[in-house]
Motif scaffolding. Structure first.
Motif, PDB file in Angstrom:
ATOM      1  N   VAL A  13     -21.750  45.439 -19.120  1.00  0.00           N
ATOM      2  CA  VAL A  13     -20.468  45.319 -18.443  1.00  0.00           C
ATOM      3  C   VAL A  13     -19.451  46.177 -19.187  1.00  0.00           C
ATOM      4  CG1 VAL A  13     -18.612  43.763 -17.755  1.00  0.00           C
ATOM      5  CG2 VAL A  13     -20.979  43.002 -17.598  1.00  0.00           C
ATOM      6  N   GLN A  14     -18.732  47.020 -18.450  1.00  0.00           N
ATOM      7  CA  GLN A  14     -17.676  47.858 -19.016  1.00  0.00           C
ATOM      8  C   GLN A  14     -16.340  47.330 -18.507  1.00  0.00           C
ATOM      9  OE1 GLN A  14     -18.559  51.765 -17.560  1.00  0.00           O
ATOM     10  NE2 GLN A  14     -20.498  51.917 -18.650  1.00  0.00           N
ATOM     11  N   THR A  15     -15.336  47.278 -19.394  1.00  0.00           N
ATOM     12  CA  THR A  15     -14.008  46.804 -19.015  1.00  0.00           C
ATOM     13  C   THR A  15     -13.020  47.947 -19.212  1.00  0.00           C
ATOM     14  OG1 THR A  15     -14.621  44.596 -19.755  1.00  0.00           O
ATOM     15  CG2 THR A  15     -12.287  45.006 -19.421  1.00  0.00           C
ATOM     16  N   PHE A  16     -12.143  48.137 -18.214  1.00  0.00           N
ATOM     17  CA  PHE A  16     -11.192  49.248 -18.229  1.00  0.00           C
ATOM     18  C   PHE A  16      -9.773  48.728 -18.011  1.00  0.00           C
ATOM     19  CE2 PHE A  16     -15.210  50.835 -16.583  1.00  0.00           C
ATOM     20  CZ  PHE A  16     -15.447  51.938 -17.382  1.00  0.00           C
ATOM     21  N   GLY A  17      -8.823  49.387 -18.660  1.00  0.00           N
ATOM     22  CA  GLY A  17      -7.407  49.133 -18.411  1.00  0.00           C
ATOM     23  C   GLY A  17      -6.910  47.791 -18.904  1.00  0.00           C
ATOM     24  N   PHE A  21     -10.296  45.482 -15.434  1.00  0.00           N
ATOM     25  CA  PHE A  21     -11.239  45.884 -14.387  1.00  0.00           C
ATOM     26  C   PHE A  21     -12.635  45.978 -14.989  1.00  0.00           C
ATOM     27  CE2 PHE A  21     -13.628  49.163 -12.122  1.00  0.00           C
ATOM     28  CZ  PHE A  21     -13.555  48.688 -10.834  1.00  0.00           C
ATOM     29  N   ARG A  22     -13.614  45.319 -14.356  1.00  0.00           N
ATOM     30  CA  ARG A  22     -14.988  45.292 -14.873  1.00  0.00           C
ATOM     31  C   ARG A  22     -15.914  46.057 -13.950  1.00  0.00           C
ATOM     32  NH1 ARG A  22     -17.429  39.913 -16.439  1.00  0.00           N
ATOM     33  NH2 ARG A  22     -17.806  39.880 -14.229  1.00  0.00           N
ATOM     34  N   LYS A  23     -16.890  46.757 -14.569  1.00  0.00           N
ATOM     35  CA  LYS A  23     -17.887  47.521 -13.815  1.00  0.00           C
ATOM     36  C   LYS A  23     -19.215  47.437 -14.550  1.00  0.00           C
ATOM     37  CE  LYS A  23     -18.318  52.160 -13.930  1.00  0.00           C
ATOM     38  NZ  LYS A  23     -18.089  53.590 -13.665  1.00  0.00           N
ATOM     39  N   PRO A  35     -39.390  59.994  -5.078  1.00  0.00           N
ATOM     40  CA  PRO A  35     -38.558  58.869  -5.525  1.00  0.00           C
ATOM     41  C   PRO A  35     -37.165  59.335  -5.953  1.00  0.00           C
ATOM     42  CG  PRO A  35     -40.732  58.742  -6.507  1.00  0.00           C
ATOM     43  CD  PRO A  35     -40.635  60.074  -5.836  1.00  0.00           C
ATOM     44  N   GLN A  36     -36.178  58.537  -5.613  1.00  0.00           N
ATOM     45  CA  GLN A  36     -34.799  58.814  -5.956  1.00  0.00           C
ATOM     46  C   GLN A  36     -34.306  57.762  -6.943  1.00  0.00           C
ATOM     47  OE1 GLN A  36     -33.112  61.609  -4.508  1.00  0.00           O
ATOM     48  NE2 GLN A  36     -35.252  61.961  -3.936  1.00  0.00           N
ATOM     49  N   MET A  37     -33.530  58.174  -7.922  1.00  0.00           N
ATOM     50  CA  MET A  37     -32.886  57.256  -8.852  1.00  0.00           C
ATOM     51  C   MET A  37     -31.461  57.057  -8.335  1.00  0.00           C
ATOM     52  SD  MET A  37     -35.657  57.847 -10.538  1.00  0.00           S
ATOM     53  CE  MET A  37     -36.068  59.482 -10.963  1.00  0.00           C
ATOM     54  N   ILE A  38     -31.211  55.895  -7.735  1.00  0.00           N
ATOM     55  CA  ILE A  38     -29.924  55.600  -7.114  1.00  0.00           C
ATOM     56  C   ILE A  38     -29.105  54.716  -8.051  1.00  0.00           C
ATOM     57  CG2 ILE A  38     -28.754  54.623  -5.102  1.00  0.00           C
ATOM     58  CD1 ILE A  38     -30.554  56.985  -4.381  1.00  0.00           C
ATOM     59  N   MET A  39     -27.903  55.196  -8.427  1.00  0.00           N
ATOM     60  CA  MET A  39     -27.015  54.416  -9.280  1.00  0.00           C
ATOM     61  C   MET A  39     -26.063  53.632  -8.390  1.00  0.00           C
ATOM     62  SD  MET A  39     -24.011  53.931 -11.131  1.00  0.00           S
ATOM     63  CE  MET A  39     -23.051  55.393 -10.924  1.00  0.00           C
ATOM     64  N   VAL A  40     -26.036  52.316  -8.590  1.00  0.00           N
ATOM     65  CA  VAL A  40     -25.193  51.420  -7.803  1.00  0.00           C
ATOM     66  C   VAL A  40     -24.238  50.729  -8.764  1.00  0.00           C
ATOM     67  CG1 VAL A  40     -25.174  49.440  -6.236  1.00  0.00           C
ATOM     68  CG2 VAL A  40     -27.106  51.036  -6.199  1.00  0.00           C
ATOM     69  N   GLU A  41     -22.943  50.724  -8.413  1.00  0.00           N
ATOM     70  CA  GLU A  41     -21.939  50.057  -9.237  1.00  0.00           C
ATOM     71  C   GLU A  41     -21.680  48.651  -8.703  1.00  0.00           C
ATOM     72  OE1 GLU A  41     -18.523  52.559  -8.681  1.00  0.00           O
ATOM     73  OE2 GLU A  41     -19.103  53.878 -10.324  1.00  0.00           O
ATOM     74  N   PHE A  42     -21.621  47.698  -9.605  1.00  0.00           N
ATOM     75  CA  PHE A  42     -21.174  46.349  -9.277  1.00  0.00           C
ATOM     76  C   PHE A  42     -19.844  46.159  -9.990  1.00  0.00           C
ATOM     77  CE2 PHE A  42     -25.551  46.174  -8.205  1.00  0.00           C
ATOM     78  CZ  PHE A  42     -25.710  45.158  -7.276  1.00  0.00           C
ATOM     79  N   VAL A  43     -18.813  45.713  -9.270  1.00  0.00           N
ATOM     80  CA  VAL A  43     -17.482  45.604  -9.867  1.00  0.00           C
ATOM     81  C   VAL A  43     -16.972  44.172  -9.834  1.00  0.00           C
ATOM     82  CG1 VAL A  43     -16.879  48.005  -9.352  1.00  0.00           C
ATOM     83  CG2 VAL A  43     -16.317  46.222  -7.708  1.00  0.00           C
ATOM     84  N   GLN A  44     -16.061  43.904 -10.774  1.00  0.00           N
ATOM     85  CA  GLN A  44     -15.386  42.618 -10.918  1.00  0.00           C
ATOM     86  C   GLN A  44     -16.372  41.451 -10.971  1.00  0.00           C
ATOM     87  OE1 GLN A  44     -12.887  43.971 -12.156  1.00  0.00           O
ATOM     88  NE2 GLN A  44     -11.203  43.004 -11.078  1.00  0.00           N
ATOM     89  N   CYS A  47     -20.385  41.817 -11.042  1.00  0.00           N
ATOM     90  CA  CYS A  47     -21.120  42.215 -12.256  1.00  0.00           C
ATOM     91  C   CYS A  47     -22.104  41.131 -12.676  1.00  0.00           C
ATOM     92  CB  CYS A  47     -20.156  42.478 -13.412  1.00  0.00           C
ATOM     93  SG  CYS A  47     -19.108  43.920 -13.202  1.00  0.00           S
ATOM     94  N   ASP A  48     -21.711  39.875 -12.497  1.00  0.00           N
ATOM     95  CA  ASP A  48     -22.541  38.754 -12.936  1.00  0.00           C
ATOM     96  C   ASP A  48     -23.810  38.593 -12.109  1.00  0.00           C
ATOM     97  OD1 ASP A  48     -20.654  38.225 -14.893  1.00  0.00           O
ATOM     98  OD2 ASP A  48     -19.541  36.827 -13.605  1.00  0.00           O
ATOM     99  N   LEU A  49     -23.877  39.214 -10.929  1.00  0.00           N
ATOM    100  CA  LEU A  49     -25.083  39.128 -10.099  1.00  0.00           C
ATOM    101  C   LEU A  49     -26.297  39.732 -10.797  1.00  0.00           C
ATOM    102  CD1 LEU A  49     -23.678  40.130  -6.588  1.00  0.00           C
ATOM    103  CD2 LEU A  49     -24.211  37.825  -7.421  1.00  0.00           C
ATOM    104  N   LEU A  50     -26.075  40.651 -11.728  1.00  0.00           N
ATOM    105  CA  LEU A  50     -27.179  41.342 -12.403  1.00  0.00           C
ATOM    106  C   LEU A  50     -27.732  40.570 -13.597  1.00  0.00           C
ATOM    107  CD1 LEU A  50     -25.756  44.976 -12.295  1.00  0.00           C
ATOM    108  CD2 LEU A  50     -27.324  43.862 -10.699  1.00  0.00           C
ATOM    109  N   ASN A  51     -27.113  39.456 -13.966  1.00  0.00           N
ATOM    110  CA  ASN A  51     -27.526  38.712 -15.165  1.00  0.00           C
ATOM    111  C   ASN A  51     -28.971  38.222 -15.104  1.00  0.00           C
ATOM    112  OD1 ASN A  51     -25.019  39.104 -16.261  1.00  0.00           O
ATOM    113  ND2 ASN A  51     -24.267  37.068 -15.757  1.00  0.00           N
TER     114      ASN A  51
END
Length: 123
Positions: A13-17, A21-23, A35-44, A47-51
């Motif tokens: 988790v990265q925090t900005f400002g 703001f969390r990403k 195959p494609q490497m797709i980067m997906v951002e989860f914000v605010q 973010c906890d969905l990835l735990n």
């Protein structure tokens, strides 16, 4: 829209400002000829969905495409796109649970089979 594939990377988790703001970034490798490497951002709060996920898991990620315009100091417009995740599902949980079946060698072979029984199957 959805991205289906295998988790390659889960970032911290990265925090900005000053407003906090969390990403958090997730990279999913698709399973296709190229195959494609797709980067997906989860914000605010997303973010906890990835735990509860780990590298190597097969997942389905629900996404939204986001775009924005930025005017640089020279007055030129620049455009940026991002892929934001809002839900993630573990695909291995949706598969039938095969762990409940005993191994084949635990079944006893039938002993009362006779070759004299009529073959009445319709095929």
């Amino acid at each position: 829209m959805e991205v289906i594939g295998k988790v390659k990377l889960i970032g911290e988790v990265q925090t900005f400002g000053s407003n906090g703001f969390r990403k958090r970034e997730l990279v999913v490798t698709t399973d296709e000829q190229y195959p494609q490497m797709i980067m997906v951002e989860f914000v605010q709060d997303k973010c906890d969905l990835l735990n509860n996920y780990a590298v190597g898991q097969d997942v389905k990620v629900s996404i939204n495409l986001r775009g924005r315009e930025w005017i640089n100091p020279q007055g030129e417009a620049k455009y940026f796109n991002s892929i934001q995740g809002w839900r993630i599902e573990n695909l291995s949980q949706s598969a039938p649970n095969q762990g409940n079946l005993p191994p084949v060698d635990q079944f006893q072979p039938a002993s009362n089979v006779s070759s004299e029984e009529p073959d009445d199957l319709p095929f």
